[in-house]
Design a protein around this motif. Structure first.
Motif, PDB file in Angstrom:
ATOM      1  N   THR A 289       8.515  -8.455  -3.417  1.00  0.00           N
ATOM      2  CA  THR A 289       7.990  -7.518  -2.247  1.00  0.00           C
ATOM      3  C   THR A 289       6.938  -6.396  -2.415  1.00  0.00           C
ATOM      4  O   THR A 289       7.002  -6.053  -3.557  1.00  0.00           O
ATOM      5  N   ALA A 290       6.567  -5.760  -1.512  1.00  0.00           N
ATOM      6  CA  ALA A 290       5.574  -4.562  -1.590  1.00  0.00           C
ATOM      7  C   ALA A 290       6.591  -3.407  -2.517  1.00  0.00           C
ATOM      8  O   ALA A 290       6.126  -2.706  -3.213  1.00  0.00           O
ATOM      9  N   ARG A 291       7.861  -3.301  -1.911  1.00  0.00           N
ATOM     10  CA  ARG A 291       8.690  -2.568  -2.659  1.00  0.00           C
ATOM     11  C   ARG A 291       8.931  -2.575  -4.268  1.00  0.00           C
ATOM     12  O   ARG A 291       8.824  -1.712  -4.945  1.00  0.00           O
ATOM     13  N   ASP A 292       9.051  -4.042  -4.707  1.00  0.00           N
ATOM     14  CA  ASP A 292       9.073  -4.494  -5.770  1.00  0.00           C
ATOM     15  C   ASP A 292       7.929  -4.151  -6.765  1.00  0.00           C
ATOM     16  O   ASP A 292       8.097  -3.739  -7.833  1.00  0.00           O
ATOM     17  N   VAL A 293       6.549  -4.151  -6.154  1.00  0.00           N
ATOM     18  CA  VAL A 293       5.318  -4.222  -6.905  1.00  0.00           C
ATOM     19  C   VAL A 293       5.208  -2.623  -6.965  1.00  0.00           C
ATOM     20  O   VAL A 293       4.844  -2.316  -8.155  1.00  0.00           O
ATOM     21  N   ALA A 294       5.494  -1.797  -6.071  1.00  0.00           N
ATOM     22  CA  ALA A 294       5.222  -0.249  -5.907  1.00  0.00           C
ATOM     23  C   ALA A 294       6.141   0.146  -7.181  1.00  0.00           C
ATOM     24  O   ALA A 294       5.936   1.196  -8.038  1.00  0.00           O
ATOM     25  N   ARG A 295       7.559  -0.276  -7.427  1.00  0.00           N
ATOM     26  CA  ARG A 295       8.313   0.209  -8.175  1.00  0.00           C
ATOM     27  C   ARG A 295       7.818  -0.043  -9.765  1.00  0.00           C
ATOM     28  O   ARG A 295       8.261   0.624 -10.525  1.00  0.00           O
ATOM     29  N   ILE A 296       6.998  -1.057 -10.212  1.00  0.00           N
ATOM     30  CA  ILE A 296       6.446  -1.115 -11.682  1.00  0.00           C
ATOM     31  C   ILE A 296       4.990  -1.012 -11.779  1.00  0.00           C
ATOM     32  O   ILE A 296       4.521  -1.273 -12.661  1.00  0.00           O
ATOM     33  N   THR A 297       4.422  -0.637 -10.918  1.00  0.00           N
ATOM     34  CA  THR A 297       3.250   0.064 -10.939  1.00  0.00           C
ATOM     35  C   THR A 297       2.829   1.359 -10.236  1.00  0.00           C
ATOM     36  O   THR A 297       3.746   1.908  -9.595  1.00  0.00           O
ATOM     37  N   ASP A 298       1.800   1.766 -10.371  1.00  0.00           N
ATOM     38  CA  ASP A 298       1.257   3.198  -9.914  1.00  0.00           C
ATOM     39  C   ASP A 298       0.660   2.889  -8.558  1.00  0.00           C
ATOM     40  O   ASP A 298      -0.040   3.844  -8.077  1.00  0.00           O
ATOM     41  N   VAL A 299       0.515   1.750  -8.000  1.00  0.00           N
ATOM     42  CA  VAL A 299       0.024   1.423  -6.613  1.00  0.00           C
ATOM     43  C   VAL A 299       0.913   1.970  -5.607  1.00  0.00           C
ATOM     44  O   VAL A 299       2.005   1.358  -5.522  1.00  0.00           O
ATOM     45  N   PRO A 300       0.590   2.940  -4.620  1.00  0.00           N
ATOM     46  CA  PRO A 300       1.466   3.339  -3.606  1.00  0.00           C
ATOM     47  C   PRO A 300       1.868   1.964  -2.608  1.00  0.00           C
ATOM     48  O   PRO A 300       1.294   1.205  -2.477  1.00  0.00           O
ATOM     49  N   ARG A 301       3.176   1.925  -2.347  1.00  0.00           N
ATOM     50  CA  ARG A 301       3.694   0.972  -1.569  1.00  0.00           C
ATOM     51  C   ARG A 301       2.920   0.608  -0.431  1.00  0.00           C
ATOM     52  O   ARG A 301       2.658  -0.554   0.092  1.00  0.00           O
ATOM     53  N   SER A 302       2.475   1.639   0.345  1.00  0.00           N
ATOM     54  CA  SER A 302       1.480   1.316   1.510  1.00  0.00           C
ATOM     55  C   SER A 302       0.382   0.924   1.498  1.00  0.00           C
ATOM     56  O   SER A 302      -0.338   0.458   2.446  1.00  0.00           O
ATOM     57  N   GLN A 303      -0.158   0.751   0.104  1.00  0.00           N
ATOM     58  CA  GLN A 303      -1.413   0.380  -0.323  1.00  0.00           C
ATOM     59  C   GLN A 303      -1.517  -1.227  -0.782  1.00  0.00           C
ATOM     60  O   GLN A 303      -2.212  -1.793  -0.738  1.00  0.00           O
ATOM     61  N   VAL A 304       0.001  -1.324  -1.220  1.00  0.00           N
ATOM     62  CA  VAL A 304       0.294  -2.745  -1.551  1.00  0.00           C
ATOM     63  C   VAL A 304       0.001  -3.846  -0.631  1.00  0.00           C
ATOM     64  O   VAL A 304      -0.500  -4.946  -1.018  1.00  0.00           O
ATOM     65  N   TYR A 305       0.304  -3.758   0.739  1.00  0.00           N
ATOM     66  CA  TYR A 305       0.039  -4.674   1.698  1.00  0.00           C
ATOM     67  C   TYR A 305      -1.325  -5.018   1.927  1.00  0.00           C
ATOM     68  O   TYR A 305      -1.722  -6.114   1.964  1.00  0.00           O
ATOM     69  N   THR A 306      -2.070  -3.926   1.863  1.00  0.00           N
ATOM     70  CA  THR A 306      -3.609  -4.162   1.924  1.00  0.00           C
ATOM     71  C   THR A 306      -4.179  -4.905   0.802  1.00  0.00           C
ATOM     72  O   THR A 306      -4.878  -5.775   0.975  1.00  0.00           O
ATOM     73  N   VAL A 307      -3.914  -4.469  -0.318  1.00  0.00           N
ATOM     74  CA  VAL A 307      -4.420  -4.954  -1.582  1.00  0.00           C
ATOM     75  C   VAL A 307      -3.907  -6.414  -1.739  1.00  0.00           C
ATOM     76  O   VAL A 307      -4.512  -7.467  -2.062  1.00  0.00           O
ATOM     77  N   ALA A 308      -2.515  -6.580  -1.119  1.00  0.00           N
ATOM     78  CA  ALA A 308      -2.214  -8.096  -1.287  1.00  0.00           C
ATOM     79  C   ALA A 308      -3.077  -9.139  -0.296  1.00  0.00           C
ATOM     80  O   ALA A 308      -3.148 -10.231  -0.782  1.00  0.00           O
ATOM     81  N   GLU A 309      -3.073  -8.469   0.957  1.00  0.00           N
ATOM     82  CA  GLU A 309      -4.000  -9.237   1.696  1.00  0.00           C
ATOM     83  C   GLU A 309      -5.724  -9.609   1.268  1.00  0.00           C
ATOM     84  O   GLU A 309      -6.142 -10.656   1.164  1.00  0.00           O
ATOM     85  N   SER A 310      -5.849  -8.687   0.495  1.00  0.00           N
ATOM     86  CA  SER A 310      -7.567  -8.708  -0.006  1.00  0.00           C
ATOM     87  C   SER A 310      -7.080  -9.898  -1.235  1.00  0.00           C
ATOM     88  O   SER A 310      -8.066 -10.802  -1.278  1.00  0.00           O
ATOM     89  N   LEU A 311      -6.126  -9.956  -1.961  1.00  0.00           N
ATOM     90  CA  LEU A 311      -5.893 -10.820  -3.139  1.00  0.00           C
ATOM     91  C   LEU A 311      -5.775 -12.077  -2.361  1.00  0.00           C
ATOM     92  O   LEU A 311      -6.195 -13.267  -3.044  1.00  0.00           O
ATOM     93  N   GLU A 312      -5.081 -12.142  -1.434  1.00  0.00           N
ATOM     94  CA  GLU A 312      -4.946 -13.608  -0.828  1.00  0.00           C
ATOM     95  C   GLU A 312      -6.460 -14.130  -0.308  1.00  0.00           C
ATOM     96  O   GLU A 312      -6.793 -15.293  -0.279  1.00  0.00           O
ATOM     97  N   GLU A 313      -7.234 -13.168   0.353  1.00  0.00           N
ATOM     98  CA  GLU A 313      -8.476 -13.804   0.481  1.00  0.00           C
ATOM     99  C   GLU A 313      -9.458 -14.251  -0.598  1.00  0.00           C
ATOM    100  O   GLU A 313     -10.053 -15.148  -0.261  1.00  0.00           O
ATOM    101  N   ARG A 314      -9.172 -13.818  -1.719  1.00  0.00           N
ATOM    102  CA  ARG A 314      -9.673 -13.982  -2.894  1.00  0.00           C
ATOM    103  C   ARG A 314      -9.262 -15.357  -3.587  1.00  0.00           C
ATOM    104  O   ARG A 314      -9.414 -16.014  -4.244  1.00  0.00           O
ATOM    105  N   GLY A 315      -7.957 -15.816  -2.984  1.00  0.00           N
ATOM    106  CA  GLY A 315      -7.504 -16.864  -3.230  1.00  0.00           C
ATOM    107  C   GLY A 315      -6.548 -16.823  -4.621  1.00  0.00           C
ATOM    108  O   GLY A 315      -6.153 -17.601  -5.398  1.00  0.00           O
TER     109      GLY A 315
END
Length: 255
Positions: free
Chosen positions: A35-61
């Motif tokens: 989840t976004a919480r899991d990702v934020a826990r092991i990176t310095d990416v803010p949880r609020s940013q994980v959602y937007t970043v994940a959508e971008s990665l999905e668009e990139r395939g």
């Protein structure tokens, strides 16, 4: 070679991902899914940013989104990610170079780009002088006031062009230079216009046929810088101006 995470992130950035996208992609491969919480826990990416970043990665395939509560993310396999990024890189490469190839052949109306080049350093100027002298088929002019600017390669090239039938004229007011050039088979020696007697900065002049020219100056520290052009309107006009100036100087001297 062992690659650290920072180096991996930088490499992904060079492939077109943002820093956050690279970090989320790497984190999800560590987690296999999360989840976004899991990702934020092991990176310095803010949880609020994980959602937007994940959508971008999905668009990139590069990842899949599971519509659950909370939303979960799963990265595509490394093989699929490599193929996706490679295809994108090749597509963008082809698009970029296709454009450059198109504009390369576009006409700029009636304007033309003249090739006027600058070359610095004694050895590099030597090479360009020899290249231009070698290109002369009908008429060659070489001049300098400094003996050290007459190299063996230049002497050999002057003799070779004279032997091939080209008219070769060597111009200098310095006795040592004139003596060296006068010993060359087929090379005619002449004096430069008197207006150049006080010149202390000039290096070399080369004229090959009517459309190639090189002019160099010697810096205070002995370094040499030259401008040159070949096969251009600039070169043709400059050759004509130099020769017209020499004719005027010679005429004034006889009056």
């Amino acid at each position: 070679m062992t690659v650290g995470e920072n180096e991996a992130v930088e490499a992904f950035e060079r492939l077109g991902l943002t820093s956050y996208e690279a970090k989320v992609f790497i984190a999800l491969h560590r987690l296999e899914a999360g989840t976004a919480r899991d990702v934020a826990r092991i990176t310095d990416v803010p949880r609020s940013q994980v959602y937007t970043v994940a959508e971008s990665l999905e668009e990139r395939g590069l990842l899949e989104i599971q519509q659950s509560s909370p939303i979960r993310y799963r990265p595509v396999s490394l093989e699929e990610a490599q193929e996706t990024l490679q295809e994108r890189f090749e597509r963008e490469r082809d698009r970029a170079f296709e454009y450059v190839d198109d504009v390369k052949h576009e006409s700029a109306g009636e304007e033309t780009q003249e090739d006027i080049w600058t070359v610095r350093g004694r050895d590099r100027v030597d090479d360009r002088v020899v290249d231009l002298l070698s290109s002369g088929e009908e008429r060659i002019v070489f001049g300098t006031r400094l003996p050290e600017l007459v190299t063996e390669r230049i002497e050999r090239t002057l003799e070779e062009r004279a032997a091939s039938g080209a008219t070769v004229l060597a111009v200098s007011r310095a006795d040592r230079v004139r003596d060296r050039l006068d010993s060359l088979e087929g090379v005619v020696i002449d004096l430069p216009p008197p207006s150049r007697e006080s010149d202390q900065r000039s290096g070399r002049i080369v004229i090959a046929d009517d459309d190639a020219i090189l002019l160099s100056v010697v810096d205070d520290d002995g370094g040499e810088t030259a401008i040159w052009s070949s096969g251009s309107l600039f070169a043709s006009v400059l050759v004509q101006l130099i020769e017209a100036g020499e004719e005027v100087a010679a005429s004034s001297e006889t009056e």
